[in-house]
Motif scaffolding. Structure first.
Motif, PDB file in Angstrom:
ATOM      1  N   PRO A   1       0.837  -1.201   0.000  1.00 56.48           N
ATOM      2  CA  PRO A   1       0.000   0.000   0.000  1.00 56.48           C
ATOM      3  C   PRO A   1       0.879   1.261   0.000  1.00 56.48           C
ATOM      4  O   PRO A   1       2.094   1.175   0.134  1.00 56.48           O
ATOM      5  CB  PRO A   1      -0.732  -0.117   1.320  1.00 56.48           C
TER       6      PRO A   1
ATOM      7  N   SER B   1       3.452   0.287  -3.983  1.00 58.48           N
ATOM      8  CA  SER B   1       2.325   1.126  -4.401  1.00 58.48           C
ATOM      9  C   SER B   1       2.796   2.010  -5.552  1.00 58.48           C
ATOM     10  O   SER B   1       3.891   2.571  -5.511  1.00 58.48           O
ATOM     11  CB  SER B   1       1.846   1.994  -3.242  1.00 58.48           C
TER      12      SER B   1
ATOM     13  N   GLN C   1     -11.071  -3.695  -0.827  1.00 58.75           N
ATOM     14  CA  GLN C   1     -11.507  -4.140  -2.155  1.00 58.75           C
ATOM     15  C   GLN C   1     -10.411  -4.975  -2.821  1.00 58.75           C
ATOM     16  O   GLN C   1     -10.646  -6.105  -3.253  1.00 58.75           O
ATOM     17  CB  GLN C   1     -11.846  -2.917  -3.012  1.00 58.75           C
ATOM     18  N   ALA C   2      -9.201  -4.414  -2.868  1.00 54.99           N
ATOM     19  CA  ALA C   2      -8.098  -5.141  -3.507  1.00 54.99           C
ATOM     20  C   ALA C   2      -7.737  -6.376  -2.679  1.00 54.99           C
ATOM     21  O   ALA C   2      -7.440  -7.439  -3.228  1.00 54.99           O
ATOM     22  CB  ALA C   2      -6.893  -4.222  -3.653  1.00 54.99           C
TER      23      ALA C   2
ATOM     24  N   ASN D   1      -3.699  -8.332   4.557  1.00 53.73           N
ATOM     25  CA  ASN D   1      -3.982  -7.362   5.623  1.00 53.73           C
ATOM     26  C   ASN D   1      -4.768  -6.205   5.030  1.00 53.73           C
ATOM     27  O   ASN D   1      -4.309  -5.592   4.070  1.00 53.73           O
ATOM     28  CB  ASN D   1      -2.669  -6.794   6.182  1.00 53.73           C
ATOM     29  N   MET D   2      -5.923  -5.892   5.617  1.00 50.24           N
ATOM     30  CA  MET D   2      -6.790  -4.895   4.975  1.00 50.24           C
ATOM     31  C   MET D   2      -7.121  -3.731   5.909  1.00 50.24           C
ATOM     32  O   MET D   2      -6.349  -3.418   6.801  1.00 50.24           O
ATOM     33  CB  MET D   2      -8.028  -5.609   4.458  1.00 50.24           C
TER      34      MET D   2
ATOM     35  N   ASN E   1      -8.727  -4.791  13.566  1.00 52.69           N
ATOM     36  CA  ASN E   1      -7.276  -4.569  13.531  1.00 52.69           C
ATOM     37  C   ASN E   1      -6.733  -4.249  14.917  1.00 52.69           C
ATOM     38  O   ASN E   1      -5.865  -4.940  15.434  1.00 52.69           O
ATOM     39  CB  ASN E   1      -6.951  -3.418  12.563  1.00 52.69           C
TER      40      ASN E   1
HETATM   41  P1  NAD Z   1      -4.993  -0.055  -2.021  1.00 49.17           P
HETATM   42  O1  NAD Z   1      -5.756  -1.296  -1.768  1.00 49.17           O
HETATM   43  O2  NAD Z   1      -5.601   1.008  -2.846  1.00 49.17           O
HETATM   44  O3  NAD Z   1      -3.606  -0.438  -2.735  1.00 49.17           O
HETATM   45  C1  NAD Z   1      -2.823  -1.498  -2.238  1.00 49.17           C
HETATM   46  C2  NAD Z   1      -2.217  -2.227  -3.427  1.00 49.17           C
HETATM   47  O4  NAD Z   1      -3.244  -2.847  -4.193  1.00 49.17           O
HETATM   48  C3  NAD Z   1      -1.460  -1.301  -4.360  1.00 49.17           C
HETATM   49  O5  NAD Z   1      -0.245  -1.911  -4.703  1.00 49.17           O
HETATM   50  C4  NAD Z   1      -2.391  -1.139  -5.542  1.00 49.17           C
HETATM   51  O6  NAD Z   1      -1.686  -1.017  -6.749  1.00 49.17           O
HETATM   52  C5  NAD Z   1      -3.206  -2.406  -5.538  1.00 49.17           C
HETATM   53  N1  NAD Z   1      -4.594  -2.174  -5.950  1.00 49.17           N
HETATM   54  C6  NAD Z   1      -5.368  -1.121  -5.645  1.00 49.17           C
HETATM   55  N2  NAD Z   1      -6.606  -1.261  -6.164  1.00 49.17           N
HETATM   56  C7  NAD Z   1      -6.609  -2.436  -6.816  1.00 49.17           C
HETATM   57  C8  NAD Z   1      -7.606  -3.148  -7.543  1.00 49.17           C
HETATM   58  N3  NAD Z   1      -8.825  -2.662  -7.704  1.00 49.17           N
HETATM   59  N4  NAD Z   1      -7.266  -4.331  -8.055  1.00 49.17           N
HETATM   60  C9  NAD Z   1      -6.040  -4.843  -7.885  1.00 49.17           C
HETATM   61  N5  NAD Z   1      -5.056  -4.190  -7.214  1.00 49.17           N
HETATM   62  C10 NAD Z   1      -5.334  -3.025  -6.680  1.00 49.17           C
HETATM   63  O7  NAD Z   1      -4.540   0.498  -0.603  1.00 49.17           O
HETATM   64  P2  NAD Z   1      -3.825   1.878  -0.303  1.00 49.17           P
HETATM   65  O8  NAD Z   1      -4.814   2.978  -0.500  1.00 49.17           O
HETATM   66  O9  NAD Z   1      -2.540   1.949  -1.015  1.00 49.17           O
HETATM   67  O10 NAD Z   1      -3.487   1.723   1.247  1.00 49.17           O
HETATM   68  C11 NAD Z   1      -4.367   2.141   2.275  1.00 49.17           C
HETATM   69  C12 NAD Z   1      -5.174   0.984   2.791  1.00 49.17           C
HETATM   70  O11 NAD Z   1      -4.283  -0.038   3.254  1.00 49.17           O
HETATM   71  C13 NAD Z   1      -6.036   1.332   3.979  1.00 49.17           C
HETATM   72  O12 NAD Z   1      -7.271   0.682   3.858  1.00 49.17           O
HETATM   73  C14 NAD Z   1      -5.267   0.771   5.169  1.00 49.17           C
HETATM   74  O13 NAD Z   1      -6.061   0.454   6.282  1.00 49.17           O
HETATM   75  C15 NAD Z   1      -4.679  -0.446   4.563  1.00 49.17           C
HETATM   76  N6  NAD Z   1      -3.498  -0.884   5.302  1.00 49.17           N
HETATM   77  C16 NAD Z   1      -3.642  -1.985   6.077  1.00 49.17           C
HETATM   78  C17 NAD Z   1      -2.571  -2.406   6.831  1.00 49.17           C
HETATM   79  C18 NAD Z   1      -2.710  -3.615   7.700  1.00 49.17           C
HETATM   80  O14 NAD Z   1      -1.688  -4.157   8.093  1.00 49.17           O
HETATM   81  N7  NAD Z   1      -3.923  -4.057   7.987  1.00 49.17           N
HETATM   82  C19 NAD Z   1      -1.351  -1.727   6.782  1.00 49.17           C
HETATM   83  C20 NAD Z   1      -1.244  -0.617   5.955  1.00 49.17           C
HETATM   84  C21 NAD Z   1      -2.340  -0.197   5.223  1.00 49.17           C
END
Ligand code: NAD
Length: 517
Positions: A169, A196, A249-250, A268-269, A430
């Motif tokens: 992320p 990311s 979603q991802a 992890n989401m 979490n």
């Molecule tokens: P994101 O899901 O938008 O992106 C994460 C990864 O997924 C990126 O590499 C991106 O390229 C890919 N991605 C994004 N949308 C996609 C799709 N539709 N299909 C396939 N791949 C896709 O997340 P973000 O905005 O970069 O990060 C923030 C989120 O991450 C927040 O929800 C946060 O809570 C979560 N997060 C969770 C933890 C944890 O350990 N639980 C840690 C850090 C961040």
């Protein structure tokens, strides 16, 4: 999904005029930094100015296939290296990361926006995983039992899986890749990282350091992009395991698509982390902790404390919380004294503003409103000041959605039991914290709360690398968590060997019954 930032008209002009000269982010394939041959690029803008910093390639399928071939080749030799060789690589890596903390942090601030001090914390929390990986010789030990039957012994080994992949992320550009590749590597795997697309620079710097300390080519490869790279990783038959950190979603999509293709996946989401404040808490400490954990990193931490539940008399503390939050300085992360930097993108800002507005529309009060914050030196940045929404109810959208911005939702409860019920009814698991000076209240909370990471007078209870990051319920898909023993189990498979060494006693007849030793 290709992320395109909609910048104000002036910025589009800036983008166009700079784009020919803007640096591009390189792929890292087989130990080389290479220019992608793609025709699709993602503009990465500085969140404090929205000026173009670099262009990130949407890696072509051919390039991704080359990366996998490189990882497969490297696995053949890397998986045969001694554990000491892998451990020594980590020892060297930890030294150069420590040397370059500030350099990596500056890159994070430029690409991601967080303050320099916070960016250094991002690197250091990842570095701690590298340090833990330096104990590879102990961490990788299997199990053994002598004489499980006459002349028969059992030993089990933790062995690598092959090519693994990490999808990261934007919010911790150094820490999250470092949750992944150090442990995967010490187990003898190779790894493909997809950082990311919004801030891949820290990963690229870490690859420079891997080269500097003599990591063999192909042991880690880096590809860039978004959906197409993710789909490639989920579908490629040579990739055996996927570590994902990001939004729901991802995360759900990757978990399902990766598992359908026979891979192990840890996902992890998102989160909604609650802090329960009892009136017997030390007021000053609790308020400082809540404000720091809600607004640090502009609320863009998965363990940000985004909901405070004030119990009984503690409901009188709202003006103090507002007063403390108001004092936080909103500015570019590179400016000295900044407490709250910009959020990652104009779209993220729009989403946060929309959720604040919907909260107010649904009945929340807003005693501290950061929507129109003015940061004079950075008029084009994605800034939002600390914002409090009080009188929030569970049905409100601002409570149901992860806001991921500098917004603290405040709820009320009459009793500790009522507060715990609110936390446990939320789909995420979490983190959760309690602020109290009463040991039996703390004990009741830790026993009854249904969250994976629990703090007692600790607002952001992220476990250190000798434990694991144990988010639960809606915040996690999979069974083996990141880092610690579970992380190593995720990156290994077990081979169990049963041996019979008996002298001079030939078996008298075939035994056709199930052996029971
Ligand atoms: P994101 O899901 O938008 O992106 C994460 C990864 O997924 C990126 O590499 C991106 O390229 C890919 N991605 C994004 N949308 C996609 C799709 N539709 N299909 C396939 N791949 C896709 O997340 P973000 O905005 O970069 O990060 C923030 C989120 O991450 C927040 O929800 C946060 O809570 C979560 N997060 C969770 C933890 C944890 O350990 N639980 C840690 C850090 C961040």
């Amino acid at each position: 999904m290709l992320l395109r930032l909609t910048a104000p008209p002036l910025l589009n002009t800036l983008k166009r005029s700079y784009s020919n000269v803007a640096p591009t982010t390189k792929l890292f394939i087989d130990g080389q930094f290479v220019d992608s041959k793609t025709s699709e690029w993602i503009d990465l803008n500085d969140p404090a100015t929205n000026e173009l910093v670099t262009r990130v390639p949407v890696t072509t399928t051919t390039e991704m296939e080359t990366a996998v071939e490189s990882s497969k080749r490297a696995f053949d030799s890397w998986s045969r290296t001694s554990v000491l060789t892998r451990q020594q690589l980590m020892l060297k890596l930890q030294a150069v990361i420590r040397r370059d903390i500030k350099k990596i942090a500056e890159n994070i601030t430029r690409e991601q926006g967080k303050t320099l001090a916070d960016a250094e914390g991002d690197v250091i929390r990842g570095l701690q995983v590298v340090e833990h990986s330096c104990a590879a010789g102990t961490l990788l030990q299997g199990e053994s039992l002598q004489s499980i039957s006459k002349d028969m012994d059992i030993v089990s080994y933790k062995l690598p899986l092959g090519v693994t992949a990490g999808i990261c992320p934007f919010n911790f550009p150094a820490m999250i890749p470092l949750w992944m590749f150090p442990l995967s590597l010490i187990a003898g795997n190779t790894m493909i990282i997809k950082p990311s697309e919004r801030d891949p620079g820290a990963t690229v710097l870490l690859m420079e350091l891997l080269n500097e300390v003599g990591c063999p080519p192909g042991v880690v490869n880096v590809i860039h992009g978004s959906r197409s790279a993710v789909n490639f990783i989920c579908d490629n038959k040579d990739i055996k395991a996927i570590s994902f950190v990001g939004a729901d979603q991802a995360g759900k999509y990757i978990y399902e698509r990766g598992a359908a293709n026979g891979k192990r996946v840890q996902s992890n989401m998102g989160a909604k982390n609650h802090g329960i404040v009892l009136p017997d808490a030390d007021k000053e400490t609790a308020i400082n902790q809540i404000v720091g954990a809600a607004f640090g990193a502009a609320g863009q931490r998965c363990m940000a404390l985004s909901v405070a539940i004030l119990v009984g008399e503690a409901q009188q503390w709202i003006p103090d919380i507002a007063e403390r939050a108001k004092r936080l300085k909103v500015n570019a992360g590179s400016e000295p004294g900044t407490d709250v930097g910009p959020v990652i993108s104009p779209q993220a800002k729009q989403k946060i503003l929309r959720l604040i507005e919907s909260g107010i529309r649904e009945g929340a009060k807003c005693p501290l409103d950061g929507r129109n914050v003015v940061v004079e030196k950075y008029p084009n940045g994605n800034f939002i000041g600390p914002t409090l929404l009080t009188d929030v109810l569970p049905a409100y959208e601002c409570y149901r959605e992860e806001i991921f911005g500098p917004v603290l939702c405040i709820m009320s409860a009459d009793t500790l039991e009522d507060a715990i019920k609110i936390v446990n009814s939320n789909p995420y698991g979490n983190g959760a914290a309690i602020f109290t000076s009463n040991g039996s209240h703390a004990r009741q909370f830790t026993h009854e709360v249904d969250a994976g990471q629990v703090g007692v007078n600790v607002p952001i209870p992220v476990p250190l690398p000798m434990f694991s990051f144990t988010g639960s319920r809606g915040s996690f898909h999979g069974d083996l968590h990141f880092y610690g023993k579970q992380g190593l189990n995720f990156y290994t498979q077990t081979k169990t060997i049963t041996s019979l060494w008996r002298r001079g006693q030939a078996a008298s007849a075939p035994s056709v019954a199930m052996p029971v030793h």
